[in-house]
Design an enzyme around this catalytic site. Structure first.
Site, PDB file in Angstrom:
ATOM      1  N   LEU A  64      31.289  11.638 -40.961  1.00 29.48           N
ATOM      2  CA  LEU A  64      30.496  10.778 -41.839  1.00 29.48           C
ATOM      3  C   LEU A  64      29.849  11.611 -42.945  1.00 29.48           C
ATOM      4  O   LEU A  64      29.784  12.838 -42.854  1.00 29.48           O
ATOM      5  CB  LEU A  64      29.434  10.053 -41.001  1.00 29.48           C
ATOM      6  CG  LEU A  64      30.007   9.183 -39.870  1.00 29.48           C
ATOM      7  CD1 LEU A  64      28.895   8.654 -38.967  1.00 29.48           C
ATOM      8  CD2 LEU A  64      30.825   8.022 -40.440  1.00 29.48           C
ATOM      9  N   PRO A  65      29.328  10.951 -44.006  1.00 28.68           N
ATOM     10  CA  PRO A  65      28.830  11.730 -45.142  1.00 28.68           C
ATOM     11  C   PRO A  65      27.625  12.634 -44.840  1.00 28.68           C
ATOM     12  O   PRO A  65      27.649  13.813 -45.172  1.00 28.68           O
ATOM     13  CB  PRO A  65      28.458  10.654 -46.176  1.00 28.68           C
ATOM     14  CG  PRO A  65      29.255   9.451 -45.791  1.00 28.68           C
ATOM     15  CD  PRO A  65      29.393   9.507 -44.303  1.00 28.68           C
ATOM     16  N   THR A  98      29.046  17.251 -42.104  1.00 30.96           N
ATOM     17  CA  THR A  98      28.110  18.333 -42.440  1.00 30.96           C
ATOM     18  C   THR A  98      26.726  17.706 -42.557  1.00 30.96           C
ATOM     19  O   THR A  98      26.492  16.886 -43.455  1.00 30.96           O
ATOM     20  CB  THR A  98      28.480  19.007 -43.773  1.00 30.96           C
ATOM     21  OG1 THR A  98      29.808  19.502 -43.676  1.00 30.96           O
ATOM     22  CG2 THR A  98      27.531  20.164 -44.068  1.00 30.96           C
ATOM     23  N   LYS A 173      27.810  26.359 -41.395  1.00 32.81           N
ATOM     24  CA  LYS A 173      28.457  25.606 -42.479  1.00 32.81           C
ATOM     25  C   LYS A 173      27.607  25.631 -43.762  1.00 32.81           C
ATOM     26  O   LYS A 173      28.139  25.742 -44.869  1.00 32.81           O
ATOM     27  CB  LYS A 173      28.687  24.162 -42.000  1.00 32.81           C
ATOM     28  CG  LYS A 173      29.180  23.197 -43.027  1.00 32.81           C
ATOM     29  CD  LYS A 173      30.596  23.473 -43.464  1.00 32.81           C
ATOM     30  CE  LYS A 173      31.036  22.453 -44.515  1.00 32.81           C
ATOM     31  NZ  LYS A 173      32.257  22.887 -45.210  1.00 32.81           N
ATOM     32  N   LYS A 248      24.330  17.544 -51.565  1.00 32.24           N
ATOM     33  CA  LYS A 248      23.681  17.353 -50.253  1.00 32.24           C
ATOM     34  C   LYS A 248      23.639  18.671 -49.487  1.00 32.24           C
ATOM     35  O   LYS A 248      22.602  19.076 -48.965  1.00 32.24           O
ATOM     36  CB  LYS A 248      24.469  16.303 -49.455  1.00 32.24           C
ATOM     37  CG  LYS A 248      24.103  16.225 -47.989  1.00 32.24           C
ATOM     38  CD  LYS A 248      25.225  15.661 -47.132  1.00 32.24           C
ATOM     39  CE  LYS A 248      26.490  16.446 -47.220  1.00 32.24           C
ATOM     40  NZ  LYS A 248      27.414  16.416 -46.122  1.00 32.24           N
TER      41      LYS A 248
HETATM   42  P1  NAD Z   1      33.988  10.593 -47.711  1.00 30.29           P
HETATM   43  O1  NAD Z   1      32.840  10.073 -48.476  1.00 30.29           O
HETATM   44  O2  NAD Z   1      35.356  10.647 -48.334  1.00 30.29           O
HETATM   45  O3  NAD Z   1      34.146   9.795 -46.309  1.00 30.29           O
HETATM   46  C1  NAD Z   1      33.092   9.387 -45.513  1.00 30.29           C
HETATM   47  C2  NAD Z   1      33.493   8.056 -44.877  1.00 30.29           C
HETATM   48  O4  NAD Z   1      32.479   7.647 -43.931  1.00 30.29           O
HETATM   49  C3  NAD Z   1      33.609   6.909 -45.886  1.00 30.29           C
HETATM   50  O5  NAD Z   1      34.917   6.372 -45.827  1.00 30.29           O
HETATM   51  C4  NAD Z   1      32.544   5.899 -45.446  1.00 30.29           C
HETATM   52  O6  NAD Z   1      32.924   4.558 -45.648  1.00 30.29           O
HETATM   53  C5  NAD Z   1      32.422   6.233 -43.974  1.00 30.29           C
HETATM   54  N1  NAD Z   1      31.178   5.781 -43.319  1.00 30.29           N
HETATM   55  C6  NAD Z   1      29.905   5.979 -43.716  1.00 30.29           C
HETATM   56  N2  NAD Z   1      29.038   5.448 -42.797  1.00 30.29           N
HETATM   57  C7  NAD Z   1      29.815   4.923 -41.814  1.00 30.29           C
HETATM   58  C8  NAD Z   1      29.521   4.261 -40.578  1.00 30.29           C
HETATM   59  N3  NAD Z   1      28.284   4.024 -40.193  1.00 30.29           N
HETATM   60  N4  NAD Z   1      30.554   3.847 -39.823  1.00 30.29           N
HETATM   61  C9  NAD Z   1      31.838   4.061 -40.207  1.00 30.29           C
HETATM   62  N5  NAD Z   1      32.181   4.701 -41.350  1.00 30.29           N
HETATM   63  C10 NAD Z   1      31.181   5.123 -42.148  1.00 30.29           C
HETATM   64  O7  NAD Z   1      33.555  12.048 -47.221  1.00 30.29           O
HETATM   65  P2  NAD Z   1      34.503  13.254 -46.772  1.00 30.29           P
HETATM   66  O8  NAD Z   1      34.891  14.027 -47.987  1.00 30.29           O
HETATM   67  O9  NAD Z   1      35.542  12.749 -45.832  1.00 30.29           O
HETATM   68  O10 NAD Z   1      33.427  14.144 -45.972  1.00 30.29           O
HETATM   69  C11 NAD Z   1      32.940  13.794 -44.681  1.00 30.29           C
HETATM   70  C12 NAD Z   1      32.022  14.913 -44.204  1.00 30.29           C
HETATM   71  O11 NAD Z   1      32.754  16.147 -44.175  1.00 30.29           O
HETATM   72  C13 NAD Z   1      30.820  15.162 -45.129  1.00 30.29           C
HETATM   73  O12 NAD Z   1      29.700  15.501 -44.351  1.00 30.29           O
HETATM   74  C14 NAD Z   1      31.265  16.340 -45.984  1.00 30.29           C
HETATM   75  O13 NAD Z   1      30.149  17.095 -46.456  1.00 30.29           O
HETATM   76  C15 NAD Z   1      32.119  17.113 -45.008  1.00 30.29           C
HETATM   77  N6  NAD Z   1      33.202  17.943 -45.590  1.00 30.29           N
HETATM   78  C16 NAD Z   1      33.982  17.491 -46.593  1.00 30.29           C
HETATM   79  C17 NAD Z   1      34.993  18.302 -47.106  1.00 30.29           C
HETATM   80  C18 NAD Z   1      35.904  17.848 -48.224  1.00 30.29           C
HETATM   81  O14 NAD Z   1      36.650  18.699 -48.769  1.00 30.29           O
HETATM   82  N7  NAD Z   1      35.908  16.577 -48.624  1.00 30.29           N
HETATM   83  C19 NAD Z   1      35.232  19.567 -46.551  1.00 30.29           C
HETATM   84  C20 NAD Z   1      34.427  19.979 -45.478  1.00 30.29           C
HETATM   85  C21 NAD Z   1      33.425  19.161 -45.004  1.00 30.29           C
END
Ligand code: NAD
Length: 298
Positions: A64-65, A98, A173, A248
């Site tokens: 999740l975000p 994260t 992280k 964030k």
């Molecule tokens: P994203 O915004 O693409 O995806 C997050 C998803 O969570 C969304 O589809 C949203 O609809 C869903 N969501 C939110 N609340 C919800 C709930 N209560 N129930 C169900 N679904 C819910 O984000 P991302 O890029 O996939 O990143 C996710 C996490 O991983 C973040 O914490 C980010 O910091 C971390 N991260 C991302 C990357 C990257 O390259 N994108 C790399 C490493 C870590």
């Protein structure tokens, strides 16, 4: 293993698909219907709610975000008892989002009180690493739970590091992402200077990549469109790691530093620059679009 997977964004989608490929039985959920139907078309079984995805699961994984999404899903929230309350004792719970180390510890404590086995296991490697199943997992929790989670994590990642007790994965992280932000801004600055001096960004990138300025941004994630075909910059800064997610993480790093005597001036400056970039309307673009702030292009 029967796994409930919640959060199917840029990272969670490909991670869940890799679990299916490895032979696990996955039921997945995201609040975003579009994300669900895209993955359903690729063979992922979609459940109608987070609770339904977790029903009967031996392991639950969240991607999740931010902290508040994770806390409000797992812990009591308004009238809702929270997902932890619905899971049978002994269920393995892995949060790969994260979030703040303090939030991870809060969820870990609540999980322990219910007899659940929880680890924080944030990742590095970007969307390409998520798709290839080569992520690095930074893990906080007890050794027995880490061992139990290992086969599941190995279906999504290539490197597993047990960093310490609950919250240690998140602390690791934050350090990594603070460094990544500083490197991306520095790389953008050097490339912008080169272009202003009439240099070809492809040639300059290759020289720096093989020289003492070499870093991950130059290896895998060049911020200049067209230099690296697979990088988000070459697809309009879409589908990568959002500016607002980096903002964030930089906030979490500064918050964490405030609680210690650590001095993080470049991390502080990076947060300011990403905040300005987000305010200028680039929050939803990949974080490598910080190049636009450096060049003054909007
Ligand atoms: P994203 O915004 O693409 O995806 C997050 C998803 O969570 C969304 O589809 C949203 O609809 C869903 N969501 C939110 N609340 C919800 C709930 N209560 N129930 C169900 N679904 C819910 O984000 P991302 O890029 O996939 O990143 C996710 C996490 O991983 C973040 O914490 C980010 O910091 C971390 N991260 C991302 C990357 C990257 O390259 N994108 C790399 C490493 C870590």
């Amino acid at each position: 293993m029967r796994i409930g997977f919640i959060g199917l964004g840029n990272m969670g989608g490909p991670m869940a698909l890799n679990l299916v490929k490895a032979g696990h039985e996955v039921a997945a959920f995201d609040l975003n219907a579009e994300a669900c139907s895209k993955l359903q078309a690729q063979g992922l079984r979609i459940a109608p709610s987070a609770a339904a995805a977790a029903e009967g699961a031996q392991a639950v994984i969240t991607m999740l975000p931010a902290s508040h999404h994770v806390e409000s899903l797992y812990l009591p929230h308004g009238d809702a008892p929270g997902l932890l309350a619905a899971l049978p004792a002994g269920t393995l719970v892995i949060d790969s989002s994260t979030i703040a180390p303090a939030s991870a510890r809060k969820v870990a404590d609540a999980a322990k009180a219910r007899g659940l086995a929880f680890i924080d296991a944030p990742v590095s490697g970007g969307t390409a690493g998520a798709a290839a199943g080569t992520l690095t997992f930074m893990i906080g929790g007890d050794a027995a739970t880490v061992e139990r989670a290992t086969p599941v994590l190995k279906a999504m990642g290539a490197n597993l590091f047990h960093c310490g007790d609950a919250g240690a994965g998140q602390a690791t992280k934050l350090c990594n992402n603070m460094l990544l932000a500083v490197l991306m801004i520095g790389t953008s600055e050097a490339l912008a200077l080169g272009q202003s001096l009439g240099l070809d960004p492809k040639v300059l990138s290759e020289v720096m990549r093989r020289s003492s300025g070499g870093n991950w941004a130059l290896e895998k994630y060049n911020p200049v469109p067209g230099v690296m075909e697979a990088a988000p910059a070459s697809r309009g800064y879409t589908g990568g790691f959002g500016t607002d997610l980096m903002l964030k993480d930089l906030g979490l790093a500064q918050e964490a530093a405030l609680g210690t005597s650590a001095s993080t001036p470049l991390g502080g400056l990076a947060r300011q620059l990403y905040a300005a970039h987000s305010k200028a309307g680039h929050g939803g673009e990949d974080f490598s679009s910080i190049l636009k702030l450096v060049t003054g292009e909007d």
